[in-house]
Design an enzyme around this catalytic site. Sequence first.
Site: not given
Length: 529
Positions: A261, A279
């Site tokens: 990420e 997220h």
Amino acid sequence: MNKPVVLVAEELSEAGLAVLGADFEVRHTDGADRSQLLPALADVDALIVRSATQVDAEAIAAAPKLRVVARAGVGLDNVDVEAATKAGVMVVNAPTSNITSAAEHTVALILASARNVAQAHSALKSGEWKRSKYTGVELDEKVIGILGLGKIGQLVAQRLQPFGVELIAYDPYLQPARAAAMGVRLASLEEVLQQSDFITVHLPKSKETIGLIGDRELHMVKPTVRLINVARGGIIDENALYAALKEGRVAGAGIDVFAKEPCTDSPLFEFDQVVVTPHLGASTHEAQEKAGTQVARSVKLALAGEFVPDAVNVQGGAVAEDVKPGLPLTEKLGRIFTALAGEVATRLDVEVRGEIAAQDVRVLELAALKGVFTDVVEDAVTYVNAPLLAKDRGVVVELVTSAESPDWRNVVTVRGVLADGRTVSVSGTLSGPRQITKIVEVNGYAMEIEPTEHLAFFTYADRPGIVGIVGRLLGEQNVNIASMQVSRDVKGGKALIALTVDTAIPSDVVEQIAGEIGADSGRTVDLED
């Protein structure tokens, strides 16, 4: 007095800043910018971060005064806990701040996946009315498998029950009776994979769980299954999931977390039946506020020398009110033990006896170790690194508890075996309504003396005149005696004289006293901070 410095390296809620209040000097920096972060760490006592700041060994080394790192969130992927522990730095997080948000987001993705919400929304906004294409499925009477029945998994189960689903779960660390009380049936991983219509992941990321749902596992599932991951990226193998979707072995997925990420380009994005979010599990105003206030409270506790329940690298848990007064006592006992022993023990027992033994007293073991090593190593010793220091030196440590205490309501003893087989011990208690600290035993000799900053102990053959000799020699050096006690095993046997004095006794004077009275041993203890 200078206020403790708290460096806030990322955005913290106003409520969190308010908890810190006027007791601290609060500074701000951009934690993602190393050129700003490292110099800013030079004189800080606490560091508060979120996920963008990398608190690695380099950052910890740049902060010689650092006592606590607090992450305003649940995970600790960006904090080197091992490096912090070695440096004696406490690491805390906010383990329950986002559990409600994460559970609700899980349910949102389950429903979005079941009813094709995101796809239908996108199509309609593009001018396409495709009712038949986005026909979904009901949750009613479906089997939902939960991987990991911890705090978030339990909240998910609780929220899904009104939908009329059957709940099964894989969690090797939970008792079946506990799961049954929540309306969940425990099963093996294989059973959950084979029987579930929806599978939602709520496991921590570890060596054991990375890739837990891989190619082999995705060949066990129903072709109608939908997978949801709002836990940690990498637990579901993204390449294996891509292949399963491509081959029609999985009907859909709701993914909030990714192996790497930020993730803005993934093969999974090509599937219309995959709902993705960046997220967002903890991204609610309520969760951010809870995280900020929780870590701010932990920072206050840590900098005040209190025990911190949310510390991830400290053994034990919350300290009972009855136990807290014993922390400074036990630490002093540890320091006195080291002074008496003159070396590091090979084995150390921390004995806790009396009414207090009914409480969780594991923290007293930490306090004893902190005291034992305070005057042994140059670096700061804390509850965090004290067990590590013992382990590195091969010290076997055991906590012993007993409700029986014949002489005192509560008593703590630090007893150790030295390399030559000798045993050294010191015991203490808290006496009276004011909880006055008293030393009540040294190497088997009973006494009752309040420890001051400077103490001395001499063991010798019991005979007349010794008190006078000791008093004369100290008087010649202008060392004032505050209190003195003599204890002996039997008349004419061995005796111990214990002294508290107003100033430190020079080492040559200790040797002179020991020589003139024929002492077997003479030791001083300086408890100055």
